[in-house]
Scaffold this motif. Structure first.
Motif, short mmCIF file in Angstrom:
data_model
loop_
_atom_site.label_atom_id
_atom_site.label_comp_id
_atom_site.label_asym_id
_atom_site.label_seq_id
_atom_site.Cartn_x
_atom_site.Cartn_y
_atom_site.Cartn_z
N ASN A 176 42.02 34.35 43.45
CA ASN A 176 41.13 35.51 43.26
C ASN A 176 41.83 36.84 43.52
OD1 ASN A 176 38.77 33.99 42.58
ND2 ASN A 176 38.53 33.50 44.76
N ILE A 232 45.39 33.69 39.88
CA ILE A 232 44.01 33.64 39.38
C ILE A 232 43.16 32.76 40.30
CG2 ILE A 232 42.52 32.89 37.48
CD1 ILE A 232 44.88 33.49 35.58
N THR A 284 37.44 34.45 31.13
CA THR A 284 36.33 33.93 31.92
C THR A 284 36.09 34.80 33.15
OG1 THR A 284 36.78 31.67 31.19
CG2 THR A 284 35.44 31.92 33.17
N GLU A 285 37.19 35.30 33.72
CA GLU A 285 37.10 36.15 34.92
C GLU A 285 36.91 37.62 34.56
OE1 GLU A 285 37.02 35.01 38.02
OE2 GLU A 285 37.16 32.96 37.25
N THR A 306 43.11 40.44 42.66
CA THR A 306 42.59 41.48 41.78
C THR A 306 43.71 42.02 40.91
OG1 THR A 306 40.94 42.14 43.44
CG2 THR A 306 41.41 43.71 41.67
N GLU A 326 41.31 31.64 30.79
CA GLU A 326 40.91 31.78 32.19
C GLU A 326 40.65 33.24 32.55
OE1 GLU A 326 42.70 29.52 35.50
OE2 GLU A 326 44.02 28.66 33.97
#
Length: 246
Positions: free
Chosen positions: A21, A18, A47-48, A23, A44
């Motif tokens: 970043n 995470i 949030t993403e 995917t 988390e």
């Protein structure tokens, strides 16, 4: 853009992914497992804007032989686009917009076959729901013959929201359904439009059918009352190509 997908499992490896970043295509968390660390990871992910599925431990055990600690994440071989991006890009082209919306297509082979045909027929993007559909995985890459790297894939929270957004952008929504007398051959497919294809077992859901602008069917002359979804999608797309190149 990486052409490989992988499985990441365990609390700390997923946390690091995470942070980096990575995917994700799918994230699975063990159902009914009380864990403060898992709850923190799920927050988390929310949030993403990464969707999470709560599944039995047996599902996680099938996904990996390692100590998954109640969480398994499948990374994606592609980067997903937003619906705003794909619509804006399509409207900048000289040709009328052409989208495919997949309503809960779960078979990865059908998904890959649809992507391959979509690439061959100039589809601007394929729109799928974050939960419930086939994964974007190495199998998808294989069955699409690599076409997945040439056709943008857009993930949305709900198919209904995508339909509303397309309609607000003056893009006609047409559901493929055997429940109408209108066929694809007497439907104007030259307009900016999105074609909605339903799941292998149930077709386009009733709630979605109530929202679309039109419905269109493929004539069925035999005893069987439905076509394979990837075959049906191919027939509709090539009728679209025919009409647009008259």
């Amino acid at each position: 853009m990486s052409k490989k997908e992988s499985t990441i499992f365990g609390i700390y490896p997923v946390k690091e992914a995470i942070k980096a970043n990575v995917t994700f295509d799918k994230v699975f968390i063990q159902k009914d497992l009380a864990s403060d660390k898992l709850e923190a990871i799920e927050k988390e992910l929310e949030t993403e804007n990464i969707s999470v599925s709560h599944v039995p431990i047996e599902k996680l055990n099938r996904l990996t032989k390692g100590n998954h600690q109640g969480i398994v994440a499948i990374t994606s071989p592609i980067t997903f686009k937003t619906i705003e991006e794909v619509v804006e890009e399509s409207l900048e082209k000289k040709t009328p917009s052409l989208f495919i919306i997949l309503d809960q297509i779960s078979d990865v082979r059908n998904f890959g076959a649809i992507i391959r045909t979509a690439e061959c027929t100039g589809v601007d993007a394929i729109i799928v729901q974050k939960k419930g559909g086939a994964p974007v995985s190495g199998d998808t890459v294989k069955t699409s013959a690599g076409a997945i790297f040439n056709v943008p894939i857009c993930k949305v929270d709900h198919i209904k929201d995508a339909i509303f957004y397309l309609q607000a952008s003056n893009i006609i929504t047409i559901a493929a359904s055997e429940k109408t007398k209108q066929t694809i051959y007497n439907t104007d497919l030259t307009r900016p439009m999105a074609i909605i294809m339903g799941s292998e077992g149930k077709g386009v859901s009733k709630s979605v059918l109530h929202l679309v602008d039109e419905q269109a069917a493929l004539p069925l002359l035999g005893e069987i009352n439905s076509l394979n979804v990837s075959v049906a999608c191919g027939a509709i797309l090539y009728e679209t190509v025919r009409q647009r190149n008259l």
